[in-house]
Design a protein around this motif. Structure first.
Motif, PDB file in Angstrom:
ATOM      1  N   PHE A   1     -52.179  16.812  31.054  1.00  0.00           N
ATOM      2  CA  PHE A   1     -53.964  16.241  29.959  1.00  0.00           C
ATOM      3  C   PHE A   1     -53.622  16.332  28.788  1.00  0.00           C
ATOM      4  CE2 PHE A   1     -51.132  19.717  28.568  1.00  0.00           C
ATOM      5  CZ  PHE A   1     -51.664  20.055  27.049  1.00  0.00           C
ATOM      6  N   HIS A   2     -54.752  16.026  28.177  1.00  0.00           N
ATOM      7  CA  HIS A   2     -54.687  15.311  26.681  1.00  0.00           C
ATOM      8  C   HIS A   2     -55.559  16.178  26.002  1.00  0.00           C
ATOM      9  CE1 HIS A   2     -54.825  11.859  24.096  1.00  0.00           C
ATOM     10  NE2 HIS A   2     -55.859  12.040  23.762  1.00  0.00           N
ATOM     11  N   LEU A   3     -55.115  16.559  24.796  1.00  0.00           N
ATOM     12  CA  LEU A   3     -55.913  17.427  23.898  1.00  0.00           C
ATOM     13  C   LEU A   3     -55.870  16.627  22.575  1.00  0.00           C
ATOM     14  CD1 LEU A   3     -56.623  19.988  22.224  1.00  0.00           C
ATOM     15  CD2 LEU A   3     -54.918  20.507  21.850  1.00  0.00           C
ATOM     16  N   HIS A   4     -56.861  16.496  22.037  1.00  0.00           N
ATOM     17  CA  HIS A   4     -57.779  15.635  20.995  1.00  0.00           C
ATOM     18  C   HIS A   4     -59.203  17.133  20.097  1.00  0.00           C
ATOM     19  CE1 HIS A   4     -60.021  11.539  19.335  1.00  0.00           C
ATOM     20  NE2 HIS A   4     -59.594  12.443  18.558  1.00  0.00           N
ATOM     21  N   LEU A   5     -58.604  16.951  18.858  1.00  0.00           N
ATOM     22  CA  LEU A   5     -58.788  18.063  17.850  1.00  0.00           C
ATOM     23  C   LEU A   5     -59.317  17.173  17.255  1.00  0.00           C
ATOM     24  CD1 LEU A   5     -56.694  20.761  17.144  1.00  0.00           C
ATOM     25  CD2 LEU A   5     -59.228  21.141  19.120  1.00  0.00           C
ATOM     26  N   ALA A   6     -60.908  17.138  16.829  1.00  0.00           N
ATOM     27  CA  ALA A   6     -61.503  16.684  15.624  1.00  0.00           C
ATOM     28  C   ALA A   6     -61.320  17.448  14.948  1.00  0.00           C
ATOM     29  CB  ALA A   6     -62.611  15.722  15.634  1.00  0.00           C
ATOM     30  N   VAL A   7     -61.032  17.836  13.463  1.00  0.00           N
ATOM     31  CA  VAL A   7     -60.946  18.152  12.382  1.00  0.00           C
ATOM     32  C   VAL A   7     -61.020  17.965  10.974  1.00  0.00           C
ATOM     33  CG1 VAL A   7     -59.421  20.128  11.362  1.00  0.00           C
ATOM     34  CG2 VAL A   7     -59.343  19.467  13.939  1.00  0.00           C
ATOM     35  N   ALA A   8     -62.298  18.585  10.409  1.00  0.00           N
ATOM     36  CA  ALA A   8     -62.631  18.021   9.481  1.00  0.00           C
ATOM     37  C   ALA A   8     -61.073  18.644   7.940  1.00  0.00           C
ATOM     38  CB  ALA A   8     -63.832  18.817   8.565  1.00  0.00           C
ATOM     39  N   PRO A   9     -60.622  17.610   7.398  1.00  0.00           N
ATOM     40  CA  PRO A   9     -59.906  17.676   6.450  1.00  0.00           C
ATOM     41  C   PRO A   9     -60.575  18.381   4.997  1.00  0.00           C
ATOM     42  CG  PRO A   9     -60.458  15.636   6.269  1.00  0.00           C
ATOM     43  CD  PRO A   9     -61.244  15.868   7.337  1.00  0.00           C
ATOM     44  N   THR A  10     -59.090  19.291   5.147  1.00  0.00           N
ATOM     45  CA  THR A  10     -59.319  20.822   3.759  1.00  0.00           C
ATOM     46  C   THR A  10     -59.402  20.386   2.866  1.00  0.00           C
ATOM     47  OG1 THR A  10     -57.526  21.168   4.156  1.00  0.00           O
ATOM     48  CG2 THR A  10     -58.664  22.238   5.888  1.00  0.00           C
ATOM     49  N   LYS A  11     -59.997  21.469   2.015  1.00  0.00           N
ATOM     50  CA  LYS A  11     -59.937  21.121   0.576  1.00  0.00           C
ATOM     51  C   LYS A  11     -58.820  21.006  -0.051  1.00  0.00           C
ATOM     52  CE  LYS A  11     -61.842  22.886  -4.080  1.00  0.00           C
ATOM     53  NZ  LYS A  11     -62.722  24.282  -4.247  1.00  0.00           N
ATOM     54  N   MET A  12     -57.947  21.901   0.147  1.00  0.00           N
ATOM     55  CA  MET A  12     -56.240  21.534  -0.403  1.00  0.00           C
ATOM     56  C   MET A  12     -55.416  20.957   0.828  1.00  0.00           C
ATOM     57  SD  MET A  12     -56.570  23.894  -2.715  1.00  0.00           S
ATOM     58  CE  MET A  12     -54.831  23.746  -3.355  1.00  0.00           C
ATOM     59  N   ASN A  13     -55.049  20.500   0.037  1.00  0.00           N
ATOM     60  CA  ASN A  13     -54.066  19.509   1.302  1.00  0.00           C
ATOM     61  C   ASN A  13     -53.450  19.772   1.739  1.00  0.00           C
ATOM     62  OD1 ASN A  13     -55.139  16.470   2.045  1.00  0.00           O
ATOM     63  ND2 ASN A  13     -52.764  15.522   1.162  1.00  0.00           N
ATOM     64  N   ASP A  14     -52.948  20.384   0.778  1.00  0.00           N
ATOM     65  CA  ASP A  14     -51.843  21.677   2.335  1.00  0.00           C
ATOM     66  C   ASP A  14     -51.982  22.296   3.121  1.00  0.00           C
ATOM     67  OD1 ASP A  14     -52.669  22.893   0.474  1.00  0.00           O
ATOM     68  OD2 ASP A  14     -50.842  23.529  -0.299  1.00  0.00           O
ATOM     69  N   ARG A  15     -52.650  22.430   3.091  1.00  0.00           N
ATOM     70  CA  ARG A  15     -53.589  23.578   4.370  1.00  0.00           C
ATOM     71  C   ARG A  15     -53.778  22.559   5.599  1.00  0.00           C
ATOM     72  NH1 ARG A  15     -54.891  28.713   3.139  1.00  0.00           N
ATOM     73  NH2 ARG A  15     -55.497  29.073   1.187  1.00  0.00           N
ATOM     74  N   TYR A  16     -54.212  21.488   5.618  1.00  0.00           N
ATOM     75  CA  TYR A  16     -54.372  20.917   7.008  1.00  0.00           C
ATOM     76  C   TYR A  16     -52.599  19.715   7.097  1.00  0.00           C
ATOM     77  CZ  TYR A  16     -57.254  17.410   9.460  1.00  0.00           C
ATOM     78  OH  TYR A  16     -58.590  16.192  10.912  1.00  0.00           O
ATOM     79  N   GLU A  17     -52.375  19.848   5.925  1.00  0.00           N
ATOM     80  CA  GLU A  17     -50.740  19.113   6.343  1.00  0.00           C
ATOM     81  C   GLU A  17     -50.139  20.617   7.277  1.00  0.00           C
ATOM     82  OE1 GLU A  17     -48.522  18.089   2.793  1.00  0.00           O
ATOM     83  OE2 GLU A  17     -50.439  16.074   2.239  1.00  0.00           O
ATOM     84  N   TRP A  18     -50.076  21.349   6.950  1.00  0.00           N
ATOM     85  CA  TRP A  18     -48.692  22.624   7.499  1.00  0.00           C
ATOM     86  C   TRP A  18     -50.449  22.481   9.278  1.00  0.00           C
ATOM     87  CZ3 TRP A  18     -51.618  26.948  10.025  1.00  0.00           C
ATOM     88  CH2 TRP A  18     -51.044  27.999  10.296  1.00  0.00           C
ATOM     89  N   PHE A  19     -51.684  22.611   9.007  1.00  0.00           N
ATOM     90  CA  PHE A  19     -51.775  21.956  10.357  1.00  0.00           C
ATOM     91  C   PHE A  19     -51.255  20.887  11.937  1.00  0.00           C
ATOM     92  CE2 PHE A  19     -55.055  18.720  11.964  1.00  0.00           C
ATOM     93  CZ  PHE A  19     -55.194  19.816  13.429  1.00  0.00           C
ATOM     94  N   LEU A  20     -51.269  19.902  10.799  1.00  0.00           N
ATOM     95  CA  LEU A  20     -50.607  19.110  11.223  1.00  0.00           C
ATOM     96  C   LEU A  20     -49.215  19.443  11.619  1.00  0.00           C
ATOM     97  CD1 LEU A  20     -51.422  16.084   8.951  1.00  0.00           C
ATOM     98  CD2 LEU A  20     -52.250  16.516  11.354  1.00  0.00           C
ATOM     99  N   GLU A  21     -48.637  19.712  11.021  1.00  0.00           N
ATOM    100  CA  GLU A  21     -46.873  20.255  11.257  1.00  0.00           C
ATOM    101  C   GLU A  21     -47.030  21.026  12.504  1.00  0.00           C
ATOM    102  OE1 GLU A  21     -43.692  21.294   8.505  1.00  0.00           O
ATOM    103  OE2 GLU A  21     -44.895  23.027   9.285  1.00  0.00           O
TER     104      GLU A  21
END
Length: 235
Positions: free
Chosen positions: A75-95
């Protein structure tokens, strides 16, 4: 197993050298020496067993002894996610999404987005570090940020979903997921998708889904969705 990364090696490669930064880390920090074994991936599913032939902190050189390739996901999972106001939250998601097993990520700019500029170079480094830390052999693909409208215009195979907070008729995520099916899922910013964006997604055959009974932050919603899809595909 400690995993190293080199994007340029293939099945036909016999020897290669790490760049200066990685070489210094291998020789000075990890104290590796001639004849030591290193395991390397190119992020495309290959695991190479290599032996150090030149233990130089400016150009550590290895020869490939053997290699194997991990099977690709069904399967292929593609998430399209809006960047968060606090950048470290998005980085946490990526990790965390990389550790769980995501395949592709697209930052989407929405009507209510408070952050509209991202640092792809930094995000790429986070994905790479998470891949190596979790001994994953496939590096997730990180796309450039685009608007939600642009993203929706692109034809995509498989299940297309949108997770929003509006009190409308929605299916639960678990009720629509099936094993071995490609999934594209939209997750909006802190202020959620606008009514116009939700309507546009529905017009383009995205199915509205609920991720649970509580209101989730953007990055939490993305992790819940990621884990749900990977979990349903476990063998």
């Amino acid at each position: 197993m400690q995993l190293f990364y080199n994007p340029n090696i293939t099945e036909s490669t016999e020897t290669f050298s790490f760049d200066k930064e990685e070489s210094k880390h291998i020789i000075k920090v990890l104290r590796k020496k001639d004849t030591d074994i290193l395991f390397v991936t190119n992020g495309l599913g290959f695991l190479f067993k290599t032996e150090i032939t030149l233990a130089s902190d400016s150009k550590c050189t290895v020869k490939i002894l053997s290699f194997e390739k991990a099977p690709a996901s069904k399967f292929h999972l593609h998430l399209a996610v809006a960047p968060t106001k606090m950048n470290d939250r998005y980085e946490w998601f990526l990790e965390k999404a990389t550790e769980i097993g995501i395949h592709e990520i697209t930052p989407i700019i929405c009507d209510h987005s408070e952050r509209k500029v991202i640092n792809n170079e930094r995000f790429d480094k986070i994905l790479l570090a998470a891949m190596k830390q979790s001994n994953e052999l496939y590096l997730p693909k990180l796309n450039n940020a685009i608007t939600l409208k642009e993203f929706i215009k692109v034809e995509r195979d498989g299940l297309k979903l949108i997770a929003h907070c509006e009190e409308t008729d929605k299916k639960t995520l678990k009720s629509v997921l099936k094993p071995n099916e490609n999934v594209t899922l939209l997750i909006g910013p802190e202020g959620d998708f606008s009514e116009k964006e939700i309507a546009l997604a529905l017009e383009n055959n995205f199915i509205p889904v609920s991720l649970g009974n509580t209101r989730l932050r953007t990055e939490t919603a993305a992790i819940v969705a990621c884990h749900s899809v990977v979990f349903i595909n476990e063998e």
